[in-house]
Design an enzyme around this catalytic site. Structure first.
Site, PDB file in Angstrom:
ATOM      1  CE  LYS A  13      72.268  14.784  38.856  1.00 25.63           C
ATOM      2  NZ  LYS A  13      72.305  15.661  40.040  1.00 25.63           N
ATOM      3  NE  ARG A  88      68.347  11.235  42.932  1.00 20.59           N
ATOM      4  CZ  ARG A  88      68.087  12.140  41.990  1.00 20.59           C
ATOM      5  NH1 ARG A  88      67.960  11.774  40.742  1.00 20.59           N
ATOM      6  NH2 ARG A  88      67.981  13.412  42.301  1.00 20.59           N
ATOM      7  NE  ARG A 127      67.497  23.579  40.335  1.00 20.47           N
ATOM      8  CZ  ARG A 127      68.026  22.374  40.253  1.00 20.47           C
ATOM      9  NH1 ARG A 127      69.179  22.176  39.647  1.00 20.47           N
ATOM     10  NH2 ARG A 127      67.419  21.336  40.806  1.00 20.47           N
ATOM     11  NE  ARG A 161      63.477  20.267  40.360  1.00 18.95           N
ATOM     12  CZ  ARG A 161      64.465  19.382  40.317  1.00 18.95           C
ATOM     13  NH1 ARG A 161      65.288  19.369  39.273  1.00 18.95           N
ATOM     14  NH2 ARG A 161      64.645  18.525  41.288  1.00 18.95           N
ATOM     15  NE  ARG A 172      66.345  17.717  45.171  1.00 17.63           N
ATOM     16  CZ  ARG A 172      66.303  18.873  44.493  1.00 17.63           C
ATOM     17  NH1 ARG A 172      65.711  19.937  45.032  1.00 17.63           N
ATOM     18  NH2 ARG A 172      66.844  18.970  43.316  1.00 17.63           N
TER      19      ARG A 172
HETATM   20  P1  AMP Z   1      66.136  15.399  40.046  1.00 19.99           P
HETATM   21  O1  AMP Z   1      65.371  16.156  39.011  1.00 19.99           O
HETATM   22  O2  AMP Z   1      67.097  14.401  39.440  1.00 19.99           O
HETATM   23  O3  AMP Z   1      66.803  16.302  41.055  1.00 19.99           O
HETATM   24  O4  AMP Z   1      65.073  14.532  40.870  1.00 19.99           O
HETATM   25  C1  AMP Z   1      64.043  15.147  41.604  1.00 19.99           C
HETATM   26  C2  AMP Z   1      63.439  14.144  42.571  1.00 19.99           C
HETATM   27  O5  AMP Z   1      62.889  13.037  41.837  1.00 19.99           O
HETATM   28  C3  AMP Z   1      64.410  13.507  43.539  1.00 19.99           C
HETATM   29  O6  AMP Z   1      64.614  14.314  44.703  1.00 19.99           O
HETATM   30  C4  AMP Z   1      63.694  12.200  43.870  1.00 19.99           C
HETATM   31  O7  AMP Z   1      62.608  12.408  44.760  1.00 19.99           O
HETATM   32  C5  AMP Z   1      63.104  11.811  42.531  1.00 19.99           C
HETATM   33  N1  AMP Z   1      64.040  10.993  41.712  1.00 19.99           N
HETATM   34  C6  AMP Z   1      64.642  11.358  40.548  1.00 19.99           C
HETATM   35  N2  AMP Z   1      65.422  10.377  40.064  1.00 19.99           N
HETATM   36  C7  AMP Z   1      65.337   9.357  40.951  1.00 19.99           C
HETATM   37  C8  AMP Z   1      65.943   8.071  41.044  1.00 19.99           C
HETATM   38  N3  AMP Z   1      66.811   7.631  40.111  1.00 19.99           N
HETATM   39  N4  AMP Z   1      65.606   7.294  42.106  1.00 19.99           N
HETATM   40  C9  AMP Z   1      64.736   7.704  43.034  1.00 19.99           C
HETATM   41  N5  AMP Z   1      64.142   8.917  43.034  1.00 19.99           N
HETATM   42  C10 AMP Z   1      64.436   9.749  42.003  1.00 19.99           C
END
Ligand code: AMP
Length: 215
Positions: A13, A88, A127, A161, A172
């Site tokens: 994404k 989400r 990554r 990360r 996740r």
């Molecule tokens: P991402 O970079 O999108 O993989 O997000 C990393 C982490 O941020 C996720 O595993 C969640 O802990 C938190 N997070 C990101 N976006 C959301 C969302 N829309 N709702 C809740 N938690 C989020």
């Protein structure tokens, strides 16, 4: 044009959102990126967000929806938004509808990146990004041309990360299956969902997304 990129962690994404920004001048609204900024702050919220992210769980709907609302408030109507990692949950999907209506915007496409989950763990745990310019790399699939030197800016500093470890990735993915995938039928009922093979090459995925957007 406002679109959602949907798919489990590691589906691509973020990569595709960056390409849409470059090619179409849209704006990437990544709640993950926003929360990574929040967690840097030495505050109670920063610590709370850090703990949740490191566990692979989800931050509260109210926090992430407020962030999206604020970002859309800064954007002119002519600038398209790419929602990356948001919504989400079912509650976030409802909140997004309200937020979009408030800003006189509407959702044009929900693009689901379909991927083989087994391959995702390898994608995610390998990554890393340039610490200076954010360019993305991978231990197996995409090394810099010159070892240890960023192709884009020449920096020799890279970062990973903290939540890109196998245990957190599995949590996740469970969160995605349990809470995020169930929001798709609602969008399907509106006829705005398209699916793209997220296991194809980055170029091919971009091409597939471009043809959806030009419909
Ligand atoms: P991402 O970079 O999108 O993989 O997000 C990393 C982490 O941020 C996720 O595993 C969640 O802990 C938190 N997070 C990101 N976006 C959301 C969302 N829309 N709702 C809740 N938690 C989020």
């Amino acid at each position: 044009m406002d679109i959602i990129l949907l798919g489990p962690p590691g589906a691509g994404k973020g990569t595709q959102a960056q390409r849409l920004v470059e090619h179409h001048g849209m704006r990437q609204l990544s709640t993950g990126d926003m929360l990574r900024e929040t967690r840097k702050a030495d505050s109670e919220l920063g610590r709370k967000v850090s703990d949740i992210m490191d566990s692979g769980g989800l931050v509260s709907d109210e926090i992430v929806s407020a962030m999206i609302d604020a970002k859309l408030g800064e954007m002119g109507p002519e600038m398209g938004a790419i929602f990356d990692g948001y919504p989400r949950t079912a509650a976030q999907a409802e909140q997004l509808d309200e937020i979009l209506a408030k800003h006189y915007r509407q959702l044009d496409h929900v693009i689901e990146l379909e991927v083989n989950e087994d391959a995702l763990v390898e994608r995610i745990t390998g990554r890393y990004t340039c610490a200076n310019c954010g360019a993305g790399y991978h231990d197996v699939f995409h090394l810099p041309a010159k070892e240890g030197v960023c192709d884009k800016c020449g920096s020799t500093e890279f970062k990973r990360r903290p939540d890109d470890n196998e245990e957190t990735v599995r949590t996740r993915m469970q969160e995605y299956r349990g809470k995020t995938a169930p929001i798709l039928p609602g969008y399907e009922a509106r006829g705005i969902v398209s699916r793209v093979d997220g296991m194809a090459s980055i170029e091919d995925v971009t091409h597939a997304i471009d043809s959806i957007l030009s419909r």
